[in-house]
Design an enzyme around this catalytic site. Sequence first.
Site, PDB file in Angstrom:
ATOM      1  N   MET A 188      -0.931 -26.303  -6.151  1.00 41.92           N
ATOM      2  CA  MET A 188      -0.530 -25.114  -5.415  1.00 41.92           C
ATOM      3  C   MET A 188       1.006 -25.176  -4.917  1.00 41.92           C
ATOM      4  O   MET A 188       1.116 -26.478  -4.492  1.00 41.92           O
ATOM      5  CB  MET A 188      -1.303 -24.684  -4.411  1.00 41.92           C
ATOM      6  N   GLY A 189       1.698 -24.159  -4.604  1.00 43.49           N
ATOM      7  CA  GLY A 189       3.058 -24.458  -4.098  1.00 43.49           C
ATOM      8  C   GLY A 189       4.096 -23.535  -4.889  1.00 43.49           C
ATOM      9  O   GLY A 189       4.712 -23.883  -5.821  1.00 43.49           O
ATOM     10  N   ARG A 190       4.075 -22.418  -4.170  1.00 42.35           N
ATOM     11  CA  ARG A 190       5.064 -21.416  -4.793  1.00 42.35           C
ATOM     12  C   ARG A 190       6.505 -21.759  -4.742  1.00 42.35           C
ATOM     13  O   ARG A 190       7.258 -21.646  -5.757  1.00 42.35           O
ATOM     14  CB  ARG A 190       4.896 -20.083  -4.338  1.00 42.35           C
ATOM     15  N   THR A 213      -0.475 -21.232   6.214  1.00 36.72           N
ATOM     16  CA  THR A 213      -0.071 -21.274   4.958  1.00 36.72           C
ATOM     17  C   THR A 213      -0.570 -22.758   4.511  1.00 36.72           C
ATOM     18  O   THR A 213      -0.192 -23.909   4.836  1.00 36.72           O
ATOM     19  CB  THR A 213       1.630 -21.165   4.866  1.00 36.72           C
ATOM     20  N   GLY A 223       0.258 -15.709   6.545  1.00 38.92           N
ATOM     21  CA  GLY A 223       1.509 -16.457   6.073  1.00 38.92           C
ATOM     22  C   GLY A 223       2.535 -15.578   6.612  1.00 38.92           C
ATOM     23  O   GLY A 223       2.561 -14.707   7.398  1.00 38.92           O
ATOM     24  N   ASP A 224       3.886 -15.999   5.780  1.00 35.39           N
ATOM     25  CA  ASP A 224       5.085 -15.275   6.200  1.00 35.39           C
ATOM     26  C   ASP A 224       4.905 -13.911   5.925  1.00 35.39           C
ATOM     27  O   ASP A 224       5.598 -13.232   6.622  1.00 35.39           O
ATOM     28  CB  ASP A 224       6.239 -16.029   5.261  1.00 35.39           C
ATOM     29  N   ASP A 249       0.490 -23.876   1.382  1.00 31.92           N
ATOM     30  CA  ASP A 249       1.511 -24.759   1.068  1.00 31.92           C
ATOM     31  C   ASP A 249       2.297 -25.534   1.966  1.00 31.92           C
ATOM     32  O   ASP A 249       3.357 -26.078   1.578  1.00 31.92           O
ATOM     33  CB  ASP A 249       2.552 -23.692   0.349  1.00 31.92           C
ATOM     34  N   GLY A 262      -3.224 -15.159   1.334  1.00 31.36           N
ATOM     35  CA  GLY A 262      -4.220 -16.067   0.609  1.00 31.36           C
ATOM     36  C   GLY A 262      -5.185 -16.731   1.488  1.00 31.36           C
ATOM     37  O   GLY A 262      -4.927 -17.038   2.557  1.00 31.36           O
TER      38      GLY A 262
HETATM   39  N1  LIG Z   1       8.174  -7.748   4.665  1.00 34.07           N
HETATM   40  C1  LIG Z   1       6.860  -7.390   4.812  1.00 34.07           C
HETATM   41  N2  LIG Z   1       6.646  -6.300   6.082  1.00 34.07           N
HETATM   42  C2  LIG Z   1       5.392  -5.981   6.476  1.00 34.07           C
HETATM   43  N3  LIG Z   1       4.311  -6.340   5.888  1.00 34.07           N
HETATM   44  C3  LIG Z   1       4.194  -7.133   4.902  1.00 34.07           C
HETATM   45  C4  LIG Z   1       5.481  -7.724   4.423  1.00 34.07           C
HETATM   46  N4  LIG Z   1       5.265  -8.769   3.742  1.00 34.07           N
HETATM   47  C5  LIG Z   1       4.008  -8.738   3.253  1.00 34.07           C
HETATM   48  N5  LIG Z   1       3.326  -8.058   4.117  1.00 34.07           N
HETATM   49  C6  LIG Z   1       1.727  -7.707   4.291  1.00 34.07           C
HETATM   50  O1  LIG Z   1       1.507  -8.834   5.085  1.00 34.07           O
HETATM   51  C7  LIG Z   1      -0.102  -9.188   4.422  1.00 34.07           C
HETATM   52  C8  LIG Z   1      -0.242 -10.655   3.669  1.00 34.07           C
HETATM   53  O2  LIG Z   1       0.942 -10.816   3.013  1.00 34.07           O
HETATM   54  P1  LIG Z   1       1.221 -11.907   1.604  1.00 34.07           P
HETATM   55  O3  LIG Z   1       2.388 -12.218   1.301  1.00 34.07           O
HETATM   56  O4  LIG Z   1       0.292 -11.321   0.437  1.00 34.07           O
HETATM   57  O5  LIG Z   1       0.327 -13.024   2.306  1.00 34.07           O
HETATM   58  P2  LIG Z   1       0.927 -14.396   3.328  1.00 34.07           P
HETATM   59  O6  LIG Z   1       0.854 -13.766   4.438  1.00 34.07           O
HETATM   60  O7  LIG Z   1      -0.097 -15.366   3.061  1.00 34.07           O
HETATM   61  O8  LIG Z   1       2.286 -14.790   2.916  1.00 34.07           O
HETATM   62  C9  LIG Z   1      -0.257  -7.992   3.080  1.00 34.07           C
HETATM   63  O9  LIG Z   1      -0.675  -7.014   3.684  1.00 34.07           O
HETATM   64  C10 LIG Z   1       1.112  -7.627   3.007  1.00 34.07           C
HETATM   65  O10 LIG Z   1       1.258  -5.986   2.790  1.00 34.07           O
HETATM   66  O1  LIG Z   2      -4.064 -16.010  -6.136  1.00 33.85           O
HETATM   67  P1  LIG Z   2      -3.497 -15.622  -4.795  1.00 33.85           P
HETATM   68  O2  LIG Z   2      -4.614 -15.238  -4.022  1.00 33.85           O
HETATM   69  O3  LIG Z   2      -2.623 -14.519  -5.029  1.00 33.85           O
HETATM   70  O4  LIG Z   2      -2.776 -16.877  -4.172  1.00 33.85           O
HETATM   71  C1  LIG Z   2      -1.846 -17.759  -4.798  1.00 33.85           C
HETATM   72  C2  LIG Z   2      -0.802 -18.091  -4.121  1.00 33.85           C
HETATM   73  O5  LIG Z   2      -1.144 -18.339  -2.471  1.00 33.85           O
HETATM   74  C3  LIG Z   2      -0.627 -19.698  -2.356  1.00 33.85           C
HETATM   75  O6  LIG Z   2      -1.445 -20.395  -2.132  1.00 33.85           O
HETATM   76  C4  LIG Z   2       0.350 -19.451  -1.181  1.00 33.85           C
HETATM   77  O7  LIG Z   2      -0.588 -19.127   0.058  1.00 33.85           O
HETATM   78  P2  LIG Z   2       0.154 -19.424   1.553  1.00 33.85           P
HETATM   79  O8  LIG Z   2       0.376 -18.072   2.089  1.00 33.85           O
HETATM   80  O9  LIG Z   2      -1.331 -20.013   2.012  1.00 33.85           O
HETATM   81  O10 LIG Z   2       1.180 -20.383   1.454  1.00 33.85           O
HETATM   82  C5  LIG Z   2       0.310 -20.023  -3.482  1.00 33.85           C
HETATM   83  O11 LIG Z   2       0.377 -21.358  -3.626  1.00 33.85           O
HETATM   84  C6  LIG Z   2      -0.176 -19.285  -4.624  1.00 33.85           C
HETATM   85  O12 LIG Z   2       0.866 -18.973  -5.337  1.00 33.85           O
END
Ligand SMILES: Nc1ncnc2c1ncn2[C@@H]1O[C@H](COP(=O)(O)OP(=O)(O)O)[C@@H](O)[C@H]1O
Ligand SMILES: O=P(O)(O)OC[C@H]1O[C@](O)(COP(=O)(O)O)[C@@H](O)[C@@H]1O
Length: 512
Positions: free
Chosen positions: A347-349, A302, A273-274, A304, A183
């Site tokens: 926001m804040g999942r 992040t 993010g994570d 959040d 995000g």
């Molecule tokens: N457990 C995982 N292992 C490998 N890649 C991942 C994993 N989780 C998410 N990704 C990849 O990391 C990227 C971002 O993850 P996402 O969860 O959408 O956002 P964020 O990094 O903000 O948490 C995406 O391309 C997703 O496919």
């Molecule tokens: O609509 P999108 O792009 O999927 O993003 C929404 C989500 O991203 C977040 O902003 C979290 O993103 P972060 O990885 O930056 O913490 C959540 O609060 C929200 O649910």
Amino acid sequence: MQNVIGDMLLNTKEQTNINAMIRTVSHTRSKFKVKPPASSVRFSVDSHQSTPHRASLPLSLADTWTPPPPLRRQQRHRRRRHRADQHHRDAPAAQPPRRAAPPRRADRRLLLRPRTPSRATPTSSRRPPSTSPRGTSLLRHAFFDLSPPPRRRRSSPTAAAGPRECLGVDPAPARAALVTCGGLCPGLNTVLRELVVGLHELYGVRDVFGVAAGYRGFYGADEDHVRLDPATVDDWHKKGGTVLKTTRGGFDLNKIVDGIVARGYTQIYAIGGDGTMRGAVAIFQEFKRRGLNISITGIPKTVDNDIGIIDRSFGFQTAVEIAQQAIDAAHVEAVSAVNGIGLVKLMGRSTGHIALHATLSSRDVDCCLIPEVPFHLEGKGGLFEFLYSRIKEKGHAVIVVAEGAGQELIPRTDDQKREQDESGNIVFLDVGPFLKSELGRWWKREHPNELFTVKYIDPTYMIRAVPANATDNLYCTLLAHSAIHGVMAGFTGFVPGPKTGLTVIFRWKILL
Ligand SMILES: Nc1ncnc2c1ncn2[C@@H]1O[C@H](COP(=O)(O)OP(=O)(O)O)[C@@H](O)[C@H]1O
Ligand SMILES: O=P(O)(O)OC[C@H]1O[C@](O)(COP(=O)(O)O)[C@@H](O)[C@@H]1O
């Protein structure tokens, strides 16, 4: 301009601390360093000329470097030491005498660590063990080591961030790739800008590329790999979002690593993010498995602010500021109505940091609902009971709800229960409209003859689509430069971030 920022940062207390720490840890031989080249090298770190020019170094970096002994030799050495220790422990002098009385309970643990031969009486001069009670106790002290067990040496999970005295990477052939995933967050473009400018100006790395559209860009078309230089990114810090574009999903490990190898990248900077960090760890492990000398670092993003190990994530402060504007508007709407309620969804999942910080700083909010604290609507101690008391007392109320709060209260179909986004996150139902309609129904049922107004504001995407504020902008610079310094010192598999006020670099494994 970049040097001005660099100098300015060095003058801050934080940088002063970092520099002090750097002096003590300057030659860290840590496990998370990338494998060094085979021979000693001399690196140029001049940002403006192609020849080495020590005087022009902005952050007093030395440009020579002697590689540590190859990893295998260190391992062999460690194994030999281990075997020697084992041998000492198993030596005959270490055996408890057969005729000695069994040790008292308090001494039993000592049996695990008999005294080593070097400290025991030589075998030839030893007298036969006495069977007298006094002799037994003497023996026990002669044969068992009472010193505390040796501490297992563990390498630290963190190291000070900042420039090192010696470089671990040759800047001339270095080829860096920057990618943004997940995000949006205020400050993404600032981090990108500072990575590009920092690599160019601080270390003279000329081949810097932006990879478009998240991880999938690594195995995308040639147009997805854009050459970046300080002129291109000059005003990026003034823009919201990410110029490189971002996506979720598309994580195909083999294709990504193949793409990285095919394009000759030697440094990967993944901002996300994570999910992004998990992906980066997988890439890091694949690099190791294939024996590739490519470093990868993650810059934690992040909005959040839900990475517990760092003090604060970039963009969070900006988001809280914008959230406050929404709360202000909700408050104005609520006080201007009869029995008015202002409802703001933020926001804040899984964490309610934005909601909580905006609530506490605005002082206009009566009730803040966050995912960490379950709540119910009706009955004793419920939301409606509380709101009624507030309306009676003040004539209005303001509610802030984080998007992950109260998800269990929203009825959902089986399909909705299973729905996931492209990265595998469960799709949440919208708690804002749900609360709005439940509030309306409750009031109509309980107080049919009284006026009532709910004004609902959803600034979700507004709070993260803006450019970073001044504090976050500066923080982005510090993060980006810490990442670069770490990589150029020869580290890989780490994340820079602030920990109790100091900027450090963390190993992956303690983050995830
Ligand atoms: N457990 C995982 N292992 C490998 N890649 C991942 C994993 N989780 C998410 N990704 C990849 O990391 C990227 C971002 O993850 P996402 O969860 O959408 O956002 P964020 O990094 O903000 O948490 C995406 O391309 C997703 O496919
Ligand atoms: O609509 P999108 O792009 O999927 O993003 C929404 C989500 O991203 C977040 O902003 C979290 O993103 P972060 O990885 O930056 O913490 C959540 O609060 C929200 O649910």
